[in-house]
Motif scaffolding. Structure first.
Motif, PDB file in Angstrom:
ATOM      1  N   MET A 164       0.860  -1.187   0.000  1.00 51.87           N
ATOM      2  CA  MET A 164       0.000   0.000   0.000  1.00 51.87           C
ATOM      3  C   MET A 164       0.893   1.233   0.000  1.00 51.87           C
ATOM      4  O   MET A 164       1.981   1.231   0.569  1.00 51.87           O
ATOM      5  CB  MET A 164      -0.982   0.018   1.172  1.00 51.87           C
ATOM      6  CG  MET A 164      -0.371   0.244   2.531  1.00 51.87           C
ATOM      7  SD  MET A 164      -1.587   0.192   3.869  1.00 51.87           S
ATOM      8  CE  MET A 164      -1.594  -1.570   4.242  1.00 51.87           C
ATOM      9  N   ASN A 165       0.419   2.280  -0.646  1.00 53.97           N
ATOM     10  CA  ASN A 165       1.174   3.518  -0.731  1.00 53.97           C
ATOM     11  C   ASN A 165       0.920   4.388   0.496  1.00 53.97           C
ATOM     12  O   ASN A 165      -0.217   4.561   0.922  1.00 53.97           O
ATOM     13  CB  ASN A 165       0.750   4.284  -1.989  1.00 53.97           C
ATOM     14  CG  ASN A 165       1.441   5.629  -2.096  1.00 53.97           C
ATOM     15  OD1 ASN A 165       2.639   5.696  -2.310  1.00 53.97           O
ATOM     16  ND2 ASN A 165       0.676   6.699  -1.943  1.00 53.97           N
ATOM     17  N   GLU A 166       1.969   4.919   1.057  1.00 53.07           N
ATOM     18  CA  GLU A 166       1.903   5.935   2.118  1.00 53.07           C
ATOM     19  C   GLU A 166       0.885   5.631   3.210  1.00 53.07           C
ATOM     20  O   GLU A 166      -0.080   6.373   3.416  1.00 53.07           O
ATOM     21  CB  GLU A 166       1.624   7.311   1.493  1.00 53.07           C
ATOM     22  CG  GLU A 166       2.747   7.743   0.569  1.00 53.07           C
ATOM     23  CD  GLU A 166       2.531   9.123  -0.033  1.00 53.07           C
ATOM     24  OE1 GLU A 166       1.705   9.900   0.486  1.00 53.07           O
ATOM     25  OE2 GLU A 166       3.192   9.422  -1.042  1.00 53.07           O
ATOM     26  N   PRO A 167       1.074   4.528   3.943  1.00 50.96           N
ATOM     27  CA  PRO A 167       0.173   4.246   5.060  1.00 50.96           C
ATOM     28  C   PRO A 167       0.319   5.291   6.153  1.00 50.96           C
ATOM     29  O   PRO A 167       1.434   5.661   6.516  1.00 50.96           O
ATOM     30  CB  PRO A 167       0.643   2.871   5.545  1.00 50.96           C
ATOM     31  CG  PRO A 167       2.078   2.799   5.132  1.00 50.96           C
ATOM     32  CD  PRO A 167       2.166   3.549   3.832  1.00 50.96           C
ATOM     33  N   ALA A 168      -0.799   5.787   6.648  1.00 56.53           N
ATOM     34  CA  ALA A 168      -0.781   6.815   7.700  1.00 56.53           C
ATOM     35  C   ALA A 168      -1.769   6.416   8.783  1.00 56.53           C
ATOM     36  O   ALA A 168      -2.938   6.809   8.764  1.00 56.53           O
ATOM     37  CB  ALA A 168      -1.119   8.188   7.122  1.00 56.53           C
ATOM     38  N   SER A 169      -1.302   5.604   9.713  1.00 57.37           N
ATOM     39  CA  SER A 169      -2.183   5.084  10.753  1.00 57.37           C
ATOM     40  C   SER A 169      -2.436   6.095  11.865  1.00 57.37           C
ATOM     41  O   SER A 169      -3.301   5.875  12.711  1.00 57.37           O
ATOM     42  CB  SER A 169      -1.570   3.816  11.358  1.00 57.37           C
ATOM     43  OG  SER A 169      -0.303   4.127  11.934  1.00 57.37           O
ATOM     44  N   GLY A 170      -1.691   7.207  11.861  1.00 61.28           N
ATOM     45  CA  GLY A 170      -1.799   8.154  12.978  1.00 61.28           C
ATOM     46  C   GLY A 170      -2.797   9.281  12.776  1.00 61.28           C
ATOM     47  O   GLY A 170      -2.924  10.155  13.636  1.00 61.28           O
ATOM     48  N   THR A 171      -3.502   9.301  11.644  1.00 55.58           N
ATOM     49  CA  THR A 171      -4.489  10.365  11.401  1.00 55.58           C
ATOM     50  C   THR A 171      -5.822   9.759  10.946  1.00 55.58           C
ATOM     51  O   THR A 171      -6.307  10.043   9.861  1.00 55.58           O
ATOM     52  CB  THR A 171      -3.988  11.346  10.323  1.00 55.58           C
ATOM     53  OG1 THR A 171      -3.626  10.598   9.150  1.00 55.58           O
ATOM     54  CG2 THR A 171      -2.807  12.150  10.804  1.00 55.58           C
TER      55      THR A 171
END
Length: 203
Positions: A164-171
């Motif tokens: 997956m591209n650019e995972p951002a679990s913090g937002t």
């Protein structure tokens, strides 16, 4: 190599598209009608990337291309776990061309079910990413990768998968001014758990 941004995942910062892929498709279909809208986007995909482009990349010295993919080309939200032949047919046609010209391909799932980040380049119209908090979306991504791996396990043209591209679990609820730089924190336990599961399922 290079990245073919904007083909099977419409990215506005690369190509100037005025919004997300699903949003643009919806509004064009509302104005033109569903059949003409579908025809328009099929022709756009046909014209965007072809054999001449692949031959040019090879001629200038590329050995590999990265293909950003939107899950919606392979699965509809209304029919989870049921895969669309049209998306695979288009992808396989390009894989054949790349193979003929001696270019490796990295398959990049750029837009995943439930959105892995809160930005438009993951085809996110809502600004919140629900992928990390809903096991249903994680399982759909895993099963889609299993389908891809099953189909292409013997295709040497594929150099690898970008899960997956650019995972951002913090937002999970969208970007805020205080989320970035020194204040941003990823949920690394969640990220590693999901990635470990995806790799296990693919293998």
């Amino acid at each position: 190599g290079t990245c073919i941004g904007g083909w099977m995942n419409m990215e506005d910062f690369i190509d100037g598209y005025p919004g997300t892929e699903s949003g643009i498709r919806k509004h064009v279909s509302e104005v033109m009608g569903a059949s003409k809208g579908d025809y328009f986007f099929e022709k756009l995909l046909d014209a965007f990337l072809g054999e001449d482009d692949i031959a040019f990349m090879k001629a200038v010295g590329a050995t590999c291309i990265r293909l950003p993919l939107n899950y919606r080309h392979f699965e509809d939200d209304e029919l989870p776990f049921s895969y669309k032949a049209s998306g695979f047919k288009r992808l396989e046609s390009l894989l054949d061309i790349c193979e003929q010209h001696g270019l490796y391909v990295i398959l990049d799932m750029h837009a995943v079910q439930g959105w892995q980040n809160c930005h438009w380049h993951s085809d996110n119209e809502r600004g919140a990413c629900t992928f990390w908090t809903h096991p249903h979306f994680q399982e759909r991504l895993a099963r889609l990768w299993v389908e891809i791996a099953s189909r292409y396990r013997d295709r040497a043209v594929i150099a690898g998968y970008e899960l997956m591209n650019e995972p951002a679990s913090g937002t999970p609820n969208g970007d805020h001014a205080f989320d970035f730089f020194e204040n941003y924190r990823s949920d690394w336990k969640k990220v590693n758990t999901v990635y470990t599961y995806l790799v296990h399922m693919i293998r």
